[in-house]
Design a protein around this motif. Sequence first.
Motif, short mmCIF file in Angstrom:
data_model
loop_
_atom_site.label_atom_id
_atom_site.label_comp_id
_atom_site.label_asym_id
_atom_site.label_seq_id
_atom_site.Cartn_x
_atom_site.Cartn_y
_atom_site.Cartn_z
N ALA A 162 93.74 78.54 12.73
CA ALA A 162 92.71 77.14 12.69
C ALA A 162 92.21 76.45 11.17
CB ALA A 162 92.25 76.84 13.73
N ARG A 163 92.11 76.01 10.74
CA ARG A 163 90.83 75.76 9.12
C ARG A 163 90.10 74.94 9.98
NH1 ARG A 163 94.27 75.29 5.18
NH2 ARG A 163 96.56 75.49 5.08
N SER A 164 88.88 75.03 9.12
CA SER A 164 87.85 74.56 9.68
C SER A 164 87.49 73.05 9.22
CB SER A 164 86.60 75.64 9.05
OG SER A 164 86.60 75.06 7.28
N VAL A 165 86.53 72.32 10.06
CA VAL A 165 86.90 70.61 9.60
C VAL A 165 85.61 70.56 9.69
CG1 VAL A 165 87.59 68.11 10.43
CG2 VAL A 165 89.13 70.81 11.11
N GLU A 166 84.96 69.33 8.86
CA GLU A 166 83.42 68.76 8.69
C GLU A 166 83.59 67.56 8.10
OE1 GLU A 166 81.78 70.20 4.63
OE2 GLU A 166 83.44 71.67 4.35
N SER A 167 82.32 66.76 8.60
CA SER A 167 81.97 65.62 8.57
C SER A 167 80.36 65.62 7.95
CB SER A 167 82.43 64.76 9.73
OG SER A 167 82.26 63.72 9.84
N THR A 168 79.96 64.48 7.49
CA THR A 168 78.62 64.88 7.38
C THR A 168 78.07 63.53 8.33
OG1 THR A 168 79.16 62.98 5.24
CG2 THR A 168 78.66 65.44 4.99
N SER A 169 78.87 62.45 8.63
CA SER A 169 78.39 61.40 9.20
C SER A 169 79.03 61.50 11.50
CB SER A 169 78.54 59.98 8.82
OG SER A 169 80.65 59.41 8.64
N GLY A 170 79.98 62.13 11.15
CA GLY A 170 80.94 62.22 12.19
C GLY A 170 80.35 64.12 13.20
N LEU A 171 81.31 63.59 14.09
CA LEU A 171 80.83 64.58 15.89
C LEU A 171 81.91 66.13 15.26
CD1 LEU A 171 78.85 65.70 17.52
CD2 LEU A 171 80.93 63.77 19.33
N ILE A 172 81.11 67.15 14.96
CA ILE A 172 81.59 68.36 14.79
C ILE A 172 81.81 69.01 16.91
CG2 ILE A 172 82.36 70.86 14.25
CD1 ILE A 172 81.78 69.17 12.03
N LEU A 173 83.87 69.01 17.64
CA LEU A 173 84.11 68.35 18.50
C LEU A 173 83.85 70.35 19.00
CD1 LEU A 173 86.59 66.15 18.47
CD2 LEU A 173 84.09 65.59 19.41
N LEU A 174 84.65 70.92 17.73
CA LEU A 174 84.63 72.35 18.20
C LEU A 174 83.48 72.99 17.87
CD1 LEU A 174 87.98 72.71 18.69
CD2 LEU A 174 86.78 71.62 20.27
N GLN A 175 82.46 73.71 17.99
CA GLN A 175 81.30 74.00 17.32
C GLN A 175 81.64 75.94 17.51
OE1 GLN A 175 78.74 72.07 19.25
NE2 GLN A 175 78.78 70.61 17.31
#
Length: 483
Positions: free
Chosen positions: A220-233
């Motif tokens: 897996a690659r890491s995914v980020e979002s400043t305004s959204g929601l991290i689903l898998l933490q």
Amino acid sequence: MKRQNLIIALVLLLLPILARILWFYPGFPPARTEIATPDFASFTRPQAAVSTPDLDNIQQLGGTVLVDGYHGNQFTLNEIDSLTSAFQARGGKTEVVLDAVSLETQLKSASAFVSVSPSVTFTAYEAQLLKGFTERGGKILVFADATRFALYYDYVSGNPIAYGDSVAANSLLNFFDITINNDYLYNTAKNEGNFRNVLFDEFGKNELTFGLGEVALYGARSVESTSGLILLQGAETNLSSLDDAHDPNAGGAALSADGNVAVFGDFTFLSSPYSTYTDNATLIQNLADFALSGKQVASLELFPYIYSNDTVQVYIAQDLTKTSTIVTALGSLQATLHSLNLTAEFMDKAPSSGDTLIIGSFDTAEELDAYLKKADVEINSDTIDTLAFGQIVRSGNGIILFETGKKGNTLVLLADTEDDIVALMGILNSGTLSSCLTSANVAVCSVGYSDTSSFDSGTETSTESSTESGTDATPEASPTPSG
């Protein structure tokens, strides 16, 4: 004497052999004893927990899911069979998009768009199409994977260059404030059999993570979002290959702020046997529910996919005579509706509910006044006043009004003359309003030649004065320009 020499020679020959034996041979072996060995037969290979979702109580959602097939996507359909099977179990169907032109058309009737490991960037036009799709209620799923990459070659040196999918995916995701990092996640402390098989047991609260206890992603690659929601933490021991550190603002998946775009840094978990490990099967079922829950708000932007039932009630306004020309146009309209799997039912009275198509002239304005008011349109003797486009010349133009209802949607076609009405029906039969000025509920279409004499006061006055004086208003010939 000879015998003595022979003995000496024999001793000298055997002495080195004896010395070697005494030097290298440690002595007689001890009595044979049994050596204790592990009980290999009792050993079992560590296995990831397997989850089996409840497939008996699946809601039939219906819908169409478009799968991206023209951005150099690095996968085969059988690798995501668990997801497409989940669509099918819910009454949905899967279609592959092969070009941008098809994308624009297919999005009008779709519930979701899925792109898996793209290697070709999205154009600004495609990104805008998909952004508009989500604004109307459609869903987008994007999957990357650190184990997939395209090989390109340097023009000068000829050396191969590995090109991952993060850049191509981000050309679309930047419009939704989501970024896929060009890295891979790993965990040497706790993993699913390999340090790159990362486990996640902390989740952002959302329907996509409902019922999850633990999820495994592979490469897996890491995914980020400043305004959204991290689903898998994941846990703090989940590290990024970029800096060998844990980033609490990034994870294995993220959801956009509007809740319509979900992004996963891995898609291997969709393929067998990984789709059944941990709670991956439950996650896949949630993804199918998410995709098919996309319901676009009906508007003229979705034309011709604007009806919600199988039958369209067609009503011809009372002032419109069904001449042979009108009947021919109605026949073409019936065939067009049939091509959309719709049945035309001709009515003697204006329907009060259900999917409806009303055809009339501007002289029918009083009968259809309720539709005109809701669309903020006013028909005058010389102009059509619209809130969306301002004042439009009445002659040579037709209007299309669209209204949604709980039990069906209504489309109203109005033009000035019979020829204009037939021309407007022809635009409807073409399946596109690209030649019209279009808003969500009003379209203005050119259907003939405008008579603008009433707006040219100078010409009108000149003609009237010529008539009154009894002289013919003959225009002067324009001089031929000299070569």
